[in-house]
Write an enzyme that holds these catalytic residues in place. Structure first.
Site, short mmCIF file in Angstrom:
data_model
loop_
_atom_site.label_atom_id
_atom_site.label_comp_id
_atom_site.label_asym_id
_atom_site.label_seq_id
_atom_site.Cartn_x
_atom_site.Cartn_y
_atom_site.Cartn_z
N GLY A 10 0.83 -1.21 0.00
CA GLY A 10 0.00 0.00 0.00
C GLY A 10 0.86 1.25 0.00
O GLY A 10 0.56 2.23 0.67
N ALA A 11 1.95 1.21 -0.79
CA ALA A 11 2.95 2.29 -0.74
C ALA A 11 2.56 3.50 -1.58
O ALA A 11 3.27 4.51 -1.56
CB ALA A 11 4.30 1.75 -1.21
N GLY A 16 1.44 4.30 3.97
CA GLY A 16 2.40 3.47 3.23
C GLY A 16 3.36 4.33 2.41
O GLY A 16 4.57 4.06 2.35
N TYR A 164 -13.88 -4.24 10.04
CA TYR A 164 -12.58 -3.55 10.13
C TYR A 164 -11.90 -3.88 11.47
O TYR A 164 -10.73 -4.27 11.50
CB TYR A 164 -12.80 -2.03 9.99
CG TYR A 164 -11.51 -1.24 9.98
CD1 TYR A 164 -10.71 -1.18 8.85
CD2 TYR A 164 -11.08 -0.56 11.12
CE1 TYR A 164 -9.52 -0.47 8.84
CE2 TYR A 164 -9.89 0.15 11.12
CZ TYR A 164 -9.12 0.21 9.98
OH TYR A 164 -7.94 0.91 9.98
#
Ligand SMILES: NC(=O)c1ccc[n+]([C@@H]2O[C@H](COP(=O)([O-])OP(=O)(O)OC[C@H]3O[C@@H](n4cnc5c(N)ncnc54)[C@H](OP(=O)(O)O)[C@@H]3O)[C@@H](O)[C@H]2O)c1
Length: 283
Positions: A10-11, A16, A164
């Site tokens: 998730g960069a 991220g 979540y």
């Protein structure tokens, strides 16, 4: 982090992106994982412009697909026999109940099983590092709901908040169970909570009401750069070396929810997740 290899999921955005940038600033060879090639390239270009680090790599992965995770994991391993740090950061918040192609509730798949599977796939390279680290980005939201072991897909009782929270509680339990089971002294696992951070996580895949609620809520949060400090610390700081199996907030360990300490539940969840990922033996 000079001469070290770091993988960040998730960069392309939020926490991220800031983590990949900070590790690149410290001189690491950073492998950025992004679902979208375009967004990933944009992030890589920005990090290069800010750091002049020419050892950045980009790979795409859909963390909602175990086949995609396996394919990307193999590409990473083929090129990098030693990995110093894996930051399992990618996460999602979805209003509607949905199942992935693997038949898993999507938040549980992306926010948790992807952490388990990526850690498993890269473990042979992480164990070769002198100070191998697996950082899992969890959340204090895990205090809100327990895990529904009998129905991890929440087929009968779905709510985005519940799904979540469950995925984030599973992150915490995975980290402590991984710490307990691993044989190597040189591998450490960390669950961290970034606090409330102004990112777009709550507007990407939510209905208008949840998106509005998130926009109001996040206005009280910190910037992604500030929110990422704890995961950057656990991924790279010499002070965090060997402090394995704990839950971290503001660069310090703190207690997680009581249910995360129940040993039988942790062991049961470990087995359930391995089965869901079709992993015969984690190590
Ligand atoms: N923001 C907060 O207040 C907060 C608080 C506690 C914990 N966290 C945790 O922090 C982590 C990062 O979230 P963030 O707040 O920085 O949100 P974000 O900016 O939306 O970042 C999430 C990242 O995960 C990626 N992702 C989502 N689903 C994916 C998939 N199926 N395959 C590949 N990548 C996927 C996103 O890619 P796309 O851009 O393509 O969607 C994005 O790069 C998450 O684990 C979140 O649960 C955040």
């Amino acid at each position: 982090m000079k001469n070290k290899v770091a993988v960040v999921t998730g960069a392309n955005s939020g926490l991220g992106f800031e983590t990949a940038k900070a590790l690149a600033t410290q001189g690491a060879r950073v492998i950025l994982l992004s679902r979208s090639a375009d967004k990933g390239q944009e992030a890589l270009d920005k990090i290069f412009a800010a750091t002049q680090n020419d050892q950045l790599e980009l790979l795409t992965v859909d963390l909602a697909s175990q086949a995609s995770i396996r394919e990307t994991g193999k590409l990473i391993l083929d090129k990098h026999p030693v990995i110093d740090t894996l930051v399992n950061n990618a996460g999602t918040w979805i209003s509607q109940h949905s199942l992935t192609e693997d038949g898993v509730e999507t938040m549980f798949a992306v926010n948790h099983l992807a952490y388990v599977l990526m850690s498993h796939l890269l473990y042979p390279a992480i164990r070769k590092a002198e100070d191998g680290r697996i950082v899992c980005v969890a959340s204090d939201s895990h205090f809100q709901f327990k895990i529904n072991y009998a129905d991890l897909n929440l087929t009968n009782k779905y709510h985005g908040l519940r799904a979540y929270a469950q995925s984030k509680g599973a992150n915490v339990m995975f980290v402590s169970e991984l710490h307990k089971r691993k044989q190597e002294e040189n591998v450490s696992s960390y669950a961290i909570q970034p606090g409330l951070v102004k990112t777009d996580i709550g507007v990407k895949r939510t209905n208008w009401l949840h998106a509005l609620a998130w926009k109001i809520r996040r206005s009280g949060g910190v910037s992604p750069a500030e929110g990422a400090l704890c995961q950057i610390f656990c991924a790279s700081a010499p002070e965090a070396k060997g402090q394995s199996g704990l839950y971290w907030d503001k660069c310090k360990p703190k207690p997680s929810a009581k249910y995360t300490y129940i040993e039988e539940d942790r062991a049961q969840l470990w087995e359930q997740c391995l089965e869901m990922c079709k992993i015969d033996s984690f190590f």
